[in-house]
Design a protein around this motif. Sequence first.
Motif, PDB file in Angstrom:
ATOM      1  N   THR A  58       0.841  -1.195   0.000  1.00  5.79           N
ATOM      2  CA  THR A  58       0.000   0.000   0.000  1.00  5.79           C
ATOM      3  C   THR A  58       0.879   1.248   0.000  1.00  5.79           C
ATOM      4  OG1 THR A  58      -1.727  -1.190   1.208  1.00  5.79           O
ATOM      5  CG2 THR A  58      -1.845   1.218   1.238  1.00  5.79           C
ATOM      6  N   ALA A  59       1.925   1.232   0.813  1.00  2.00           N
ATOM      7  CA  ALA A  59       2.847   2.373   0.853  1.00  2.00           C
ATOM      8  C   ALA A  59       3.544   2.559  -0.501  1.00  2.00           C
ATOM      9  CB  ALA A  59       3.878   2.173   1.964  1.00  2.00           C
ATOM     10  N   VAL A  60       3.931   1.454  -1.144  1.00  5.08           N
ATOM     11  CA  VAL A  60       4.568   1.542  -2.461  1.00  5.08           C
ATOM     12  C   VAL A  60       3.598   2.152  -3.470  1.00  5.08           C
ATOM     13  CG1 VAL A  60       5.447   0.179  -4.413  1.00  5.08           C
ATOM     14  CG2 VAL A  60       6.212  -0.321  -2.096  1.00  5.08           C
ATOM     15  N   ILE A  61       2.351   1.718  -3.436  1.00  2.27           N
ATOM     16  CA  ILE A  61       1.340   2.240  -4.369  1.00  2.27           C
ATOM     17  C   ILE A  61       1.151   3.734  -4.154  1.00  2.27           C
ATOM     18  CG2 ILE A  61      -1.093   2.152  -5.022  1.00  2.27           C
ATOM     19  CD1 ILE A  61      -0.953  -0.914  -4.343  1.00  2.27           C
ATOM     20  N   PHE A  62       0.962   4.132  -2.905  1.00  2.00           N
ATOM     21  CA  PHE A  62       0.809   5.559  -2.615  1.00  2.00           C
ATOM     22  C   PHE A  62       2.054   6.341  -3.037  1.00  2.00           C
ATOM     23  CE2 PHE A  62      -2.662   5.016   0.723  1.00  2.00           C
ATOM     24  CZ  PHE A  62      -3.587   5.770   0.018  1.00  2.00           C
ATOM     25  N   GLY A  63       3.232   5.817  -2.733  1.00  2.00           N
ATOM     26  CA  GLY A  63       4.473   6.498  -3.104  1.00  2.00           C
ATOM     27  C   GLY A  63       4.606   6.654  -4.605  1.00  2.00           C
ATOM     28  N   ALA A  64       4.289   5.596  -5.339  1.00  2.00           N
ATOM     29  CA  ALA A  64       4.384   5.643  -6.798  1.00  2.00           C
ATOM     30  C   ALA A  64       3.363   6.625  -7.364  1.00  2.00           C
ATOM     31  CB  ALA A  64       4.166   4.250  -7.385  1.00  2.00           C
ATOM     32  N   GLU A  65       2.154   6.608  -6.827  1.00  2.00           N
ATOM     33  CA  GLU A  65       1.119   7.519  -7.314  1.00  2.00           C
ATOM     34  C   GLU A  65       1.517   8.974  -7.053  1.00  2.00           C
ATOM     35  OE1 GLU A  65      -3.727   7.846  -7.252  1.00  2.00           O
ATOM     36  OE2 GLU A  65      -2.739   7.205  -5.400  1.00  2.00           O
ATOM     37  N   THR A  68       4.858   9.854  -9.292  1.00  2.00           N
ATOM     38  CA  THR A  68       4.594   9.980 -10.728  1.00  2.00           C
ATOM     39  C   THR A  68       3.634  11.137 -11.002  1.00  2.00           C
ATOM     40  OG1 THR A  68       2.875   8.272 -10.622  1.00  2.00           O
ATOM     41  CG2 THR A  68       5.100   7.575 -11.275  1.00  2.00           C
ATOM     42  N   GLY A  69       2.677  11.358 -10.113  1.00  2.00           N
ATOM     43  CA  GLY A  69       1.783  12.509 -10.264  1.00  2.00           C
ATOM     44  C   GLY A  69       2.548  13.810 -10.182  1.00  2.00           C
ATOM     45  N   TRP A  70       3.500  13.882  -9.258  1.00  2.00           N
ATOM     46  CA  TRP A  70       4.322  15.083  -9.098  1.00  2.00           C
ATOM     47  C   TRP A  70       5.160  15.319 -10.353  1.00  2.00           C
ATOM     48  CZ3 TRP A  70       9.539  16.205  -8.964  1.00  2.00           C
ATOM     49  CH2 TRP A  70       9.883  17.460  -8.459  1.00  2.00           C
ATOM     50  N   VAL A  71       5.781  14.239 -10.874  1.00  2.00           N
ATOM     51  CA  VAL A  71       6.601  14.361 -12.089  1.00  2.00           C
ATOM     52  C   VAL A  71       5.730  14.787 -13.265  1.00  2.00           C
ATOM     53  CG1 VAL A  71       7.942  13.049 -13.798  1.00  2.00           C
ATOM     54  CG2 VAL A  71       8.406  12.760 -11.355  1.00  2.00           C
ATOM     55  N   LEU A  72       4.576  14.169 -13.442  1.00  2.00           N
ATOM     56  CA  LEU A  72       3.698  14.540 -14.556  1.00  2.00           C
ATOM     57  C   LEU A  72       3.253  15.994 -14.441  1.00  2.00           C
ATOM     58  CD1 LEU A  72       1.537  11.307 -14.913  1.00  2.00           C
ATOM     59  CD2 LEU A  72       3.229  12.188 -16.543  1.00  2.00           C
ATOM     60  N   ARG A  73       2.981  16.439 -13.229  1.00  2.00           N
ATOM     61  CA  ARG A  73       2.582  17.831 -13.019  1.00  2.00           C
ATOM     62  C   ARG A  73       3.722  18.779 -13.417  1.00  2.00           C
ATOM     63  NH1 ARG A  73       0.127  19.040  -7.328  1.00  2.00           N
ATOM     64  NH2 ARG A  73      -1.747  18.100  -8.222  1.00  2.00           N
ATOM     65  N   CYS A  79      -1.404  17.109 -13.455  1.00  2.00           N
ATOM     66  CA  CYS A  79      -1.453  15.667 -13.226  1.00  2.00           C
ATOM     67  C   CYS A  79      -2.786  15.164 -13.779  1.00  2.00           C
ATOM     68  CB  CYS A  79      -1.352  15.394 -11.713  1.00  2.00           C
ATOM     69  SG  CYS A  79      -1.558  13.661 -11.290  1.00  2.00           S
ATOM     70  N   PRO A  80      -2.790  14.096 -14.565  1.00  2.00           N
ATOM     71  CA  PRO A  80      -4.053  13.616 -15.139  1.00  2.00           C
ATOM     72  C   PRO A  80      -5.117  13.283 -14.085  1.00  2.00           C
ATOM     73  CG  PRO A  80      -2.196  12.516 -16.172  1.00  2.00           C
ATOM     74  CD  PRO A  80      -1.660  13.311 -15.022  1.00  2.00           C
ATOM     75  N   TRP A  81      -4.699  12.823 -12.929  1.00  2.00           N
ATOM     76  CA  TRP A  81      -5.657  12.586 -11.858  1.00  2.00           C
ATOM     77  C   TRP A  81      -5.488  13.723 -10.854  1.00  2.00           C
ATOM     78  CZ3 TRP A  81      -1.387   9.626 -12.842  1.00  2.00           C
ATOM     79  CH2 TRP A  81      -0.395   9.595 -11.896  1.00  2.00           C
ATOM     80  N   ASP A  82      -6.473  14.574 -10.778  1.00  2.00           N
ATOM     81  CA  ASP A  82      -6.389  15.715  -9.875  1.00  2.00           C
ATOM     82  C   ASP A  82      -7.416  15.517  -8.766  1.00  2.00           C
ATOM     83  OD1 ASP A  82      -6.136  18.093  -8.572  1.00  2.00           O
ATOM     84  OD2 ASP A  82      -6.765  19.345 -10.251  1.00  2.00           O
ATOM     85  N   TYR A  83      -6.918  15.209  -7.580  1.00  2.00           N
ATOM     86  CA  TYR A  83      -7.788  14.969  -6.432  1.00  2.00           C
ATOM     87  C   TYR A  83      -7.944  16.210  -5.556  1.00  2.00           C
ATOM     88  CZ  TYR A  83      -6.804  10.031  -7.487  1.00  2.00           C
ATOM     89  OH  TYR A  83      -6.662   8.810  -8.089  1.00  2.00           O
ATOM     90  N   GLU A  84      -7.524  17.372  -6.045  1.00  2.00           N
ATOM     91  CA  GLU A  84      -7.499  18.590  -5.240  1.00  2.00           C
ATOM     92  C   GLU A  84      -8.831  18.870  -4.532  1.00  2.00           C
ATOM     93  OE1 GLU A  84      -5.226  21.176  -3.485  1.00  2.00           O
ATOM     94  OE2 GLU A  84      -4.411  20.226  -5.273  1.00  2.00           O
ATOM     95  N   LYS A  85      -9.929  18.612  -5.191  1.00  2.00           N
ATOM     96  CA  LYS A  85     -11.249  18.924  -4.609  1.00  2.00           C
ATOM     97  C   LYS A  85     -11.988  17.672  -4.143  1.00  2.00           C
ATOM     98  CE  LYS A  85     -11.781  23.099  -7.313  1.00  2.00           C
ATOM     99  NZ  LYS A  85     -11.017  23.170  -8.520  1.00  2.00           N
ATOM    100  N   ARG A  86     -11.273  16.564  -3.951  1.00  2.00           N
ATOM    101  CA  ARG A  86     -11.935  15.310  -3.604  1.00  2.00           C
ATOM    102  C   ARG A  86     -11.227  14.624  -2.459  1.00  2.00           C
ATOM    103  NH1 ARG A  86     -13.398  12.166  -8.971  1.00  2.00           N
ATOM    104  NH2 ARG A  86     -15.567  12.577  -8.554  1.00  2.00           N
ATOM    105  N   GLY A  92      -3.363  17.009  -3.909  1.00  2.00           N
ATOM    106  CA  GLY A  92      -4.149  16.637  -5.078  1.00  2.00           C
ATOM    107  C   GLY A  92      -3.622  15.432  -5.826  1.00  2.00           C
ATOM    108  N   LEU A  93      -2.573  14.790  -5.304  1.00  2.00           N
ATOM    109  CA  LEU A  93      -1.923  13.703  -6.035  1.00  2.00           C
ATOM    110  C   LEU A  93      -2.319  12.314  -5.546  1.00  2.00           C
ATOM    111  CD1 LEU A  93       1.636  15.278  -6.311  1.00  2.00           C
ATOM    112  CD2 LEU A  93      -0.149  15.179  -8.067  1.00  2.00           C
ATOM    113  N   ILE A  94      -2.635  12.186  -4.275  1.00  2.00           N
ATOM    114  CA  ILE A  94      -3.109  10.903  -3.748  1.00  2.00           C
ATOM    115  C   ILE A  94      -4.305  11.167  -2.844  1.00  2.00           C
ATOM    116  CG2 ILE A  94      -0.884   9.729  -3.870  1.00  2.00           C
ATOM    117  CD1 ILE A  94      -0.604  10.149  -0.841  1.00  2.00           C
ATOM    118  N   ARG A  95      -5.127  10.155  -2.687  1.00  2.00           N
ATOM    119  CA  ARG A  95      -6.282  10.236  -1.791  1.00  2.00           C
ATOM    120  C   ARG A  95      -6.112   9.199  -0.692  1.00  2.00           C
ATOM    121  NH1 ARG A  95     -11.959  10.488  -4.830  1.00  2.00           N
ATOM    122  NH2 ARG A  95     -12.556  10.222  -2.656  1.00  2.00           N
TER     123      ARG A  95
END
Length: 173
Positions: A58-65, A68-73, A79-86, A92-95
């Motif tokens: 779970t930690a690896v998944i969160f870390g990767a998300e 990679t979200g930070w790099v894409l941003r 970032c293609p997945w923007d969780y800022e308002k959710r 905004g990168l992980i939930r």
Amino acid sequence: MEVCFTGMGAALLERDGHGTAKTYLWMHPIYGATALGMEFLHDRLRFLPRPLRALAYTAVIFGAEFATGWVLRKVLGRCPWDYEKRGWNVKGLIRLDYAPFWYAAGLLFEPAREALLHVTSEALRQTPEYRHAVEAGSVSEPHHPQAVSPEQDAGEAAETFLLAEENERKSTA
């Protein structure tokens, strides 16, 4: 898995009768790299109980998300997945409210991995090269695949296949 998750979410939460699912092209290399990270971790945490290993996955998944979200941003400007308002999001990168889903994915990782290793081993054993080499006696069938780990079985099947392929190449040359 993601397509099923987003499709069910659309159907159940957004009342989308079609269950419209989506993913991003970026996700394929991200998932592949994350799975390699989990594979690396699996070998080092084998001594721990499976629920603890799933927590590490779970930690690896969160870390990767997050990474990679930070790099894409940085590279794409967003970032293609923007969780800022959710949900309970981090930048905004992980939930964090997805933790139970990622934990379930971590619990399922090893059985899915072992099933894929088994299918791969059996597929190699069904190739003409493998069968002909065993029938001709130029390679020996690995001993009792059920008595070894899925990793050992897959390794033995791969080695036997490669040896069979090499023998067949030599015999036709």
